[in-house]
Scaffold this active site. Sequence first.
Site, PDB file in Angstrom:
ATOM      1  CG  ASP A  76      12.089  24.618 -19.485  1.00  0.00           C
ATOM      2  OD1 ASP A  76      12.440  24.316 -20.644  1.00  0.00           O
ATOM      3  OD2 ASP A  76      12.303  23.874 -18.512  1.00  0.00           O
ATOM      4  CD  GLU A 136      16.712  24.636 -13.776  1.00  0.00           C
ATOM      5  OE1 GLU A 136      16.718  24.114 -12.639  1.00  0.00           O
ATOM      6  OE2 GLU A 136      17.027  24.024 -14.802  1.00  0.00           O
TER       7      GLU A 136
END
Length: 398
Positions: A76, A136
């Site tokens: 990520d 997130e």
Amino acid sequence: MNLRDDARALSDDLVRLRRSLHRTPEVGLDLPRTQEAVLTELDGLPLELTLGEGLSSITAVLRGAAPGPVVLLRGDMDALPVAERTGLDFAADNGRMHACGHDLHTTMLTGAATLLSAHRDQLAGDVVFMFQPGEEGFDGARHMLAEGLLDAAGRRPDAAYAVHVMSAGLPTGVFGTRGGPALAAADDLRVTVRGAGGHGSMPHRAKDPVQAGCAMVTALQAWITRTFDVFDPVILTVGTFHAGTQQNVIPDTAVFEATVRSFSPAAQARLKDGTVEVCRGIAAAYGVEVDAEFSHLYPVTVNDHTEAEFAAHTVRETLGEERFAPLPRPLHGSEDFSRVLAEIPGAMLTLGAPPVGADPENAPNNHSPRAEFDDTVLADGTALYAELATRRLTRATA
């Protein structure tokens, strides 16, 4: 292939890239500078690249010299809306921060793409590199799945792996994982209590939403302890509670929000109706109205037992017995990689990366504005990504 030595030879480049990404963090699904930086690193490698349409994702496919299975590796790329307070000479100054180590993940996955490309002629099968934005809180994995991630190689992956660094909790360079539930499901509870305002000295002439809201917070905690098995735990934490403008004025409304964590699909499903009913019951008792909304965010991250054991064996065999520590219980954080693992058997591993000299038990944790990560883990993280892919391809074709 000696992937560990090859990765160590890339150490300077890995540190350079990681620190460059750290200086310029971006938040959410749109990460144009980060995407450009990764594409620059991948330029010239024999990869089939697909860019996201609704987000700044990169899906890169490496075709082996011979046909075979498919392995997916995830890294990520996004940061957090946190103002950095580490004092590092490469700290970000734009009010955002790679406080969860995604700059390391992106760097390690880029390094793995470099290593595996150099050994492409020895691969029987394909490797999919998943460079994901929006982990997130933006559910970037769901968006990538919707855009066809699992079909990128022409067939669905046979296994999927991800590594997540930790600034505390594990010694530097030590990997951990477990079969079964590895991280919690995450959901949101948002409650608005509507009463009738009045003078603070005469609460009997008002309908106090603050008192009712506080009772809801307390009742929710009691309901959880009397509803869920202690061995299938639930965590509910109220993070915000807002009401009123002055100490002697009873407001019309009170609003609070909670994060809710659970470790089984059954518990997660039960929470949705149960929390709302608790709030409605308390509202009725206090004579106020309530709007309670429960929103599912991420499911439980469930590691395949076989793939988790394979990943643990790979760490022990390539890096040493002392470099692996089984996770005794699931972590309380959540991950949208859970969506990939719901489709493909695989495993998520953790990697300890506290800074030099820090006590892993007391160092600032992920998401802290003071969280620091040790660059020395980059080479071994890169090597492990590559080892997982090559060994899984070999295992599948043996």
